[in-house]
Every structure is written in structure tokens, then in C-alpha cells.
Design a protein around this motif. Sequence first.
Motif, PDB file in Angstrom:
ATOM      1  N   LEU A  60       0.814  -1.215   0.000  1.00 37.31           N
ATOM      2  CA  LEU A  60       0.000   0.000   0.000  1.00 37.31           C
ATOM      3  C   LEU A  60       0.844   1.260   0.000  1.00 37.31           C
ATOM      4  CD1 LEU A  60      -2.893  -0.975   2.430  1.00 37.31           C
ATOM      5  CD2 LEU A  60      -2.993  -0.724  -0.050  1.00 37.31           C
ATOM      6  N   GLN A  61       1.982   1.245   0.678  1.00 40.30           N
ATOM      7  CA  GLN A  61       2.813   2.450   0.691  1.00 40.30           C
ATOM      8  C   GLN A  61       3.316   2.786  -0.709  1.00 40.30           C
ATOM      9  OE1 GLN A  61       5.618   2.602   3.895  1.00 40.30           O
ATOM     10  NE2 GLN A  61       6.633   4.435   3.127  1.00 40.30           N
ATOM     11  N   VAL A  62       3.434   1.761  -1.549  1.00 36.07           N
ATOM     12  CA  VAL A  62       3.869   1.981  -2.929  1.00 36.07           C
ATOM     13  C   VAL A  62       2.681   2.274  -3.842  1.00 36.07           C
ATOM     14  CG1 VAL A  62       4.967   0.911  -4.944  1.00 36.07           C
ATOM     15  CG2 VAL A  62       5.906   0.537  -2.645  1.00 36.07           C
ATOM     16  N   GLU A  63       1.668   1.444  -3.776  1.00 37.13           N
ATOM     17  CA  GLU A  63       0.578   1.507  -4.746  1.00 37.13           C
ATOM     18  C   GLU A  63      -0.558   2.454  -4.382  1.00 37.13           C
ATOM     19  OE1 GLU A  63       0.100  -0.005  -7.900  1.00 37.13           O
ATOM     20  OE2 GLU A  63       2.261  -0.046  -7.598  1.00 37.13           O
ATOM     21  N   ASP A  64      -0.787   2.646  -3.065  1.00 44.66           N
ATOM     22  CA  ASP A  64      -1.939   3.458  -2.665  1.00 44.66           C
ATOM     23  C   ASP A  64      -1.780   3.883  -1.212  1.00 44.66           C
ATOM     24  OD1 ASP A  64      -4.416   4.626  -2.330  1.00 44.66           O
ATOM     25  OD2 ASP A  64      -5.516   3.030  -3.365  1.00 44.66           O
ATOM     26  N   PRO A  65      -0.909   4.869  -0.944  1.00 43.76           N
ATOM     27  CA  PRO A  65      -0.616   5.267   0.445  1.00 43.76           C
ATOM     28  C   PRO A  65      -1.841   5.716   1.242  1.00 43.76           C
ATOM     29  CG  PRO A  65       0.956   6.248  -1.089  1.00 43.76           C
ATOM     30  CD  PRO A  65      -0.128   5.651  -1.913  1.00 43.76           C
ATOM     31  N   GLY A  66      -2.837   6.273   0.569  1.00 46.61           N
ATOM     32  CA  GLY A  66      -4.023   6.761   1.266  1.00 46.61           C
ATOM     33  C   GLY A  66      -5.204   5.813   1.205  1.00 46.61           C
ATOM     34  N   PHE A  67      -4.945   4.544   0.921  1.00 47.21           N
ATOM     35  CA  PHE A  67      -6.003   3.566   0.660  1.00 47.21           C
ATOM     36  C   PHE A  67      -7.083   3.551   1.734  1.00 47.21           C
ATOM     37  CE2 PHE A  67      -7.588  -0.896   0.963  1.00 47.21           C
ATOM     38  CZ  PHE A  67      -8.221  -0.962  -0.262  1.00 47.21           C
ATOM     39  N   TYR A  68      -6.694   3.527   2.986  1.00 44.46           N
ATOM     40  CA  TYR A  68      -7.679   3.427   4.068  1.00 44.46           C
ATOM     41  C   TYR A  68      -8.330   4.770   4.413  1.00 44.46           C
ATOM     42  CZ  TYR A  68      -6.344  -1.402   4.895  1.00 44.46           C
ATOM     43  OH  TYR A  68      -6.121  -2.746   4.751  1.00 44.46           O
ATOM     44  N   ARG A  69      -7.855   5.846   3.797  1.00 39.70           N
ATOM     45  CA  ARG A  69      -8.424   7.170   4.080  1.00 39.70           C
ATOM     46  C   ARG A  69      -9.330   7.671   2.963  1.00 39.70           C
ATOM     47  NH1 ARG A  69      -2.968   7.972   5.048  1.00 39.70           N
ATOM     48  NH2 ARG A  69      -2.813   9.309   3.210  1.00 39.70           N
ATOM     49  N   HIS A  70      -9.019   7.324   1.720  1.00 37.94           N
ATOM     50  CA  HIS A  70      -9.791   7.888   0.609  1.00 37.94           C
ATOM     51  C   HIS A  70     -11.043   7.068   0.319  1.00 37.94           C
ATOM     52  CE1 HIS A  70      -8.711   4.778  -2.283  1.00 37.94           C
ATOM     53  NE2 HIS A  70      -7.421   4.996  -2.117  1.00 37.94           N
ATOM     54  N   HIS A  71     -11.873   7.602  -0.566  1.00 40.06           N
ATOM     55  CA  HIS A  71     -13.124   6.945  -0.948  1.00 40.06           C
ATOM     56  C   HIS A  71     -13.101   6.581  -2.434  1.00 40.06           C
ATOM     57  CE1 HIS A  71     -14.907   7.728   2.949  1.00 40.06           C
ATOM     58  NE2 HIS A  71     -14.468   8.978   2.867  1.00 40.06           N
ATOM     59  N   GLY A  72     -12.018   5.960  -2.841  1.00 39.12           N
ATOM     60  CA  GLY A  72     -11.916   5.490  -4.219  1.00 39.12           C
ATOM     61  C   GLY A  72     -10.980   6.292  -5.087  1.00 39.12           C
ATOM     62  N   VAL A  73     -10.860   7.594  -4.807  1.00 32.88           N
ATOM     63  CA  VAL A  73      -9.948   8.449  -5.569  1.00 32.88           C
ATOM     64  C   VAL A  73      -9.100   9.249  -4.588  1.00 32.88           C
ATOM     65  CG1 VAL A  73     -11.442   8.619  -7.596  1.00 32.88           C
ATOM     66  CG2 VAL A  73     -11.676  10.280  -5.752  1.00 32.88           C
ATOM     67  N   ASP A  74      -7.906   9.628  -5.054  1.00 34.44           N
ATOM     68  CA  ASP A  74      -6.982  10.368  -4.190  1.00 34.44           C
ATOM     69  C   ASP A  74      -6.164  11.302  -5.065  1.00 34.44           C
ATOM     70  OD1 ASP A  74      -5.082  11.312  -2.456  1.00 34.44           O
ATOM     71  OD2 ASP A  74      -4.527   9.366  -1.640  1.00 34.44           O
ATOM     72  N   PHE A  75      -6.376  12.590  -4.905  1.00 34.56           N
ATOM     73  CA  PHE A  75      -5.670  13.572  -5.726  1.00 34.56           C
ATOM     74  C   PHE A  75      -4.673  14.402  -4.923  1.00 34.56           C
ATOM     75  CE2 PHE A  75      -9.993  13.249  -7.742  1.00 34.56           C
ATOM     76  CZ  PHE A  75      -9.573  12.504  -8.829  1.00 34.56           C
ATOM     77  N   SER A  76      -4.274  13.895  -3.748  1.00 32.45           N
ATOM     78  CA  SER A  76      -3.405  14.727  -2.911  1.00 32.45           C
ATOM     79  C   SER A  76      -2.221  14.012  -2.277  1.00 32.45           C
ATOM     80  CB  SER A  76      -4.237  15.381  -1.793  1.00 32.45           C
ATOM     81  OG  SER A  76      -4.826  14.392  -0.967  1.00 32.45           O
ATOM     82  N   THR A  77      -2.279  12.711  -2.082  1.00 31.56           N
ATOM     83  CA  THR A  77      -1.205  12.010  -1.370  1.00 31.56           C
ATOM     84  C   THR A  77       0.049  11.919  -2.229  1.00 31.56           C
ATOM     85  OG1 THR A  77      -2.833  10.696  -0.161  1.00 31.56           O
ATOM     86  CG2 THR A  77      -0.554   9.902  -0.163  1.00 31.56           C
ATOM     87  N   PRO A  78       1.192  12.408  -1.748  1.00 31.44           N
ATOM     88  CA  PRO A  78       2.437  12.314  -2.517  1.00 31.44           C
ATOM     89  C   PRO A  78       2.773  10.865  -2.879  1.00 31.44           C
ATOM     90  CG  PRO A  78       2.707  13.812  -0.677  1.00 31.44           C
ATOM     91  CD  PRO A  78       1.381  13.146  -0.479  1.00 31.44           C
ATOM     92  N   GLY A  79       3.151  10.661  -4.136  1.00 29.03           N
ATOM     93  CA  GLY A  79       3.510   9.336  -4.609  1.00 29.03           C
ATOM     94  C   GLY A  79       2.339   8.488  -5.055  1.00 29.03           C
ATOM     95  N   GLN A  80       1.121   8.993  -4.889  1.00 30.77           N
ATOM     96  CA  GLN A  80      -0.054   8.216  -5.258  1.00 30.77           C
ATOM     97  C   GLN A  80      -0.154   8.014  -6.761  1.00 30.77           C
ATOM     98  OE1 GLN A  80      -2.807   6.409  -3.924  1.00 30.77           O
ATOM     99  NE2 GLN A  80      -2.818   6.078  -6.123  1.00 30.77           N
ATOM    100  N   GLY A  81       0.167   9.036  -7.521  1.00 30.55           N
ATOM    101  CA  GLY A  81      -0.084   8.954  -8.949  1.00 30.55           C
ATOM    102  C   GLY A  81      -1.555   9.205  -9.241  1.00 30.55           C
ATOM    103  N   LYS A  82      -1.958   8.948 -10.464  1.00 32.72           N
ATOM    104  CA  LYS A  82      -3.323   9.293 -10.881  1.00 32.72           C
ATOM    105  C   LYS A  82      -4.312   8.146 -10.722  1.00 32.72           C
ATOM    106  CE  LYS A  82      -1.962  12.902 -14.152  1.00 32.72           C
ATOM    107  NZ  LYS A  82      -0.531  12.925 -13.788  1.00 32.72           N
ATOM    108  N   THR A  83      -3.855   6.993 -10.214  1.00 33.16           N
ATOM    109  CA  THR A  83      -4.742   5.844 -10.122  1.00 33.16           C
ATOM    110  C   THR A  83      -4.587   5.134  -8.786  1.00 33.16           C
ATOM    111  OG1 THR A  83      -4.574   5.501 -12.527  1.00 33.16           O
ATOM    112  CG2 THR A  83      -5.430   3.672 -11.223  1.00 33.16           C
TER     113      THR A  83
END
Length: 220
Positions: A60-83
Amino acid sequence: MNTVMKIGLIVVATLAAALLLFEGYAVWRASARTPAIIAAHRNRPVNLAQVGQRRLQMLLQVEDPGFYRHHGVDFSTPGQGKTTLTQAMVKRLYFDGGFKPGFAKIEQSLIARFVFDPALAKRDQLEIALNIASFGTIKGKPVIGFEQAAQTFFGAPLTRLNDHQFLMLVAMLKAPNALDPIRHPTENADRVARIEALLGGKCKPRDLDDVDYVACAGIK
């Protein structure tokens, strides 16, 4: 306001309304398909317990750092990328005819936010992600899921991989064929080294789009 400007505004408003209607229909259609999609993925060869909490956090730290916080999309977490992982699953599960950039990205994000994320607990989402992740193709055949990837690239079940081997698979998720550890060992090793530096707290992403961890290059 002259006539040309009025016509222009009318055209823009008409196109915006058409887009809103189209995307609304796409979300409704996705919602109707969701129960069947979830049912088709109830059987999951790899479960979270097999991977373990520590490795799940690495993923998760690599692929989706905000996984447990977001609701499907994340446009702010550094390193998240667009998906996010949720969006990646939507791409695999809902776009049967293939995914093309453009309006499909809007549709993907809307489905992730308003359909798929509300329909499934994070635990279930993560478990499905482990089983449908794409690891490219070998001799023209797709490699799907972490278990098949472990068998394909290391000749061993996922539960027998060490941390470094697990990260070699995680490294592939960004660009499976280009980061294949068999055909492109140098490229895979470089990404793994950056990931290890990131996980070790030696560097961090610069911004949302820094999925290559520029500041992590060369750190040992």
C-alpha cells in the motif's frame, strides 16, 4: 454579449449537460453490474492473512498510500499517482471493451468513488486487488494475481517468497512488462532499490505524480 459569444456559451452548456448525462448513465450502469462483479470474485485464492499485515503495508505504501483514508480516488497524497488501487480494479472489472484515456478516466473515477468503494469494505477491495493484479504477459499469456506471479517468476508459492522477492513483484505493478525481473532485471532492481529506500524512510515522494521516487535514486 455578442451573438457569437452567446452561441459559444450555449454550445458549451449543451456539451456539458450531455457529458453529465452520459457519465450519470455510466455510473448507473456500473451500479447495476456491481453485484454480479462482486459475486464473480468471491473465490479468492490469495487472502490477506497469507500475505501478512507487514507486506500489505509495503504494498500500500507503494501503490496506494491513502487507501484506508480515501473513498476510491486520491488527488493529494504524494507518490499516489493518478490511479488508486480502487480505480485500478474498476479499470479491470468494468471496462470490458478496453480502457482508453480521456472520458474513460472520468468514468473510472466516478465508478470508483460512487459505486465500487461504497459497495465493498477496504479489506475485500484489497483482497480482490491481490488476485486480479496484472503482471504482464509471458509468451503471450497474461500473468494475473500475486500467486500466479510468484509461481511464474520465482517457481514458488507466494507464501514462500522473501521480502525482496515480494517487492520485486510490487515493483512490476507500475509497468509489468517493462519491469519484468526476468526480461528486464536491471530496471526491476532499480525500482526495488527505490522502493526499499522509500520504505526505510530514507526518502519520500516529491508530489502526487512522483511514482518513480526521484529522490530515492541511488540511496542504499
